[in-house]
Design a protein around this motif. Structure first.
Motif, short mmCIF file in Angstrom:
data_model
loop_
_atom_site.label_atom_id
_atom_site.label_comp_id
_atom_site.label_asym_id
_atom_site.label_seq_id
_atom_site.Cartn_x
_atom_site.Cartn_y
_atom_site.Cartn_z
N SER A 1 -68.56 62.64 85.46
CA SER A 1 -67.47 62.84 86.40
C SER A 1 -66.14 62.63 85.71
O SER A 1 -66.00 61.73 84.87
CB SER A 1 -67.60 61.87 87.59
N THR A 2 -65.18 63.46 86.06
CA THR A 2 -63.85 63.36 85.47
C THR A 2 -62.80 63.47 86.57
O THR A 2 -63.07 63.96 87.67
CB THR A 2 -63.60 64.50 84.47
N ASN A 3 -61.61 63.00 86.27
CA ASN A 3 -60.49 63.24 87.16
C ASN A 3 -59.22 63.38 86.34
O ASN A 3 -59.15 62.89 85.21
CB ASN A 3 -60.35 62.17 88.25
N TYR A 4 -58.24 64.08 86.92
CA TYR A 4 -57.03 64.45 86.21
C TYR A 4 -55.79 64.24 87.07
O TYR A 4 -55.83 64.35 88.29
CB TYR A 4 -57.08 65.94 85.83
N ALA A 5 -54.69 63.97 86.39
CA ALA A 5 -53.41 63.99 87.07
C ALA A 5 -53.12 65.42 87.53
O ALA A 5 -53.49 66.38 86.85
CB ALA A 5 -52.31 63.50 86.13
N PRO B 1 -40.52 58.78 76.97
CA PRO B 1 -39.36 57.87 76.85
C PRO B 1 -38.70 57.63 78.20
O PRO B 1 -38.41 58.57 78.95
CB PRO B 1 -38.43 58.63 75.91
N GLY B 2 -38.49 56.35 78.52
CA GLY B 2 -37.82 56.00 79.75
C GLY B 2 -38.67 56.08 81.00
O GLY B 2 -38.17 55.88 82.11
N LYS B 3 -39.94 56.38 80.82
CA LYS B 3 -40.84 56.51 81.98
C LYS B 3 -42.00 55.52 81.87
O LYS B 3 -42.29 55.00 80.80
CB LYS B 3 -41.38 57.94 82.08
N GLU B 4 -42.65 55.30 83.02
CA GLU B 4 -43.80 54.42 83.03
C GLU B 4 -45.02 55.13 82.47
O GLU B 4 -45.12 56.36 82.49
CB GLU B 4 -44.08 53.95 84.45
N ARG B 5 -45.96 54.34 81.97
CA ARG B 5 -47.21 54.91 81.50
C ARG B 5 -47.98 55.47 82.69
O ARG B 5 -48.07 54.83 83.74
CB ARG B 5 -48.04 53.84 80.79
N GLU B 6 -48.54 56.66 82.51
CA GLU B 6 -49.25 57.31 83.60
C GLU B 6 -50.63 57.77 83.15
O GLU B 6 -50.84 58.12 81.99
CB GLU B 6 -48.47 58.52 84.13
N LEU B 7 -51.56 57.76 84.11
CA LEU B 7 -52.91 58.24 83.84
C LEU B 7 -52.90 59.76 83.73
O LEU B 7 -52.37 60.44 84.60
CB LEU B 7 -53.86 57.80 84.95
N VAL B 8 -53.51 60.27 82.68
CA VAL B 8 -53.61 61.71 82.47
C VAL B 8 -54.99 62.22 82.88
O VAL B 8 -55.11 63.18 83.62
CB VAL B 8 -53.33 62.06 81.00
N ALA B 9 -56.03 61.56 82.36
CA ALA B 9 -57.39 62.01 82.63
C ALA B 9 -58.35 60.86 82.41
O ALA B 9 -58.07 59.96 81.60
CB ALA B 9 -57.77 63.18 81.73
#
Length: 119
Positions: A56-60, A40-48
């Protein structure tokens, strides 16, 4: 095209959840898959994120060592295993499918699943 997330819920700090995203209507194995979240109140962010082959993977930084993304191309499903959950992980989690370069991108989103971490 559908991306249907499931597995969200209310858990206490330190507990675990596994989110699933079932895909249909497109060639799942050709798409990179990601999990995003929006508090709530925040921008959407990439988690994984995970590439089409799963190689291949990457993470916040905020979830490294606690969350694991995986996929099963035979089941057209991507997963997010979330361990050692913290209150700051509370958010709506969205599944994303993406293919192609930025100038010719094809992208799909799920409807989201709520994750609440609270004692």
């Amino acid at each position: 095209v559908q991306l249907v997330e499931s597995g969200g819920g209310l858990v206490q700090p330190g507990e675990s959840l596994r989110l699933s995203c079932a895909a249909s209507g497109f060639t799942f194995s050709r798409y990179a898959m990601s999990w995003y979240r929006q508090a709530p109140g925040k921008e959407r962010e990439l988690v994984a994120a995970i590439i089409s082959t799963g190689g291949s993977t990457n993470y916040a930084d905020s979830v490294k060592g606690r969350f694991t993304i995986s996929r099963d191309n035979a089941k057209n499903t991507v997963y997010l295993q979330m361990n050692s959950l913290k209150p700051e992980d509370t958010a709506v989690y969205y599944c994303n499918a993406r293919m192609g370069p930025s100038w010719a991108r094809i992208e799909y989103w799920g409807q989201g699943t709520q994750v609440t971490v609270s004692s």
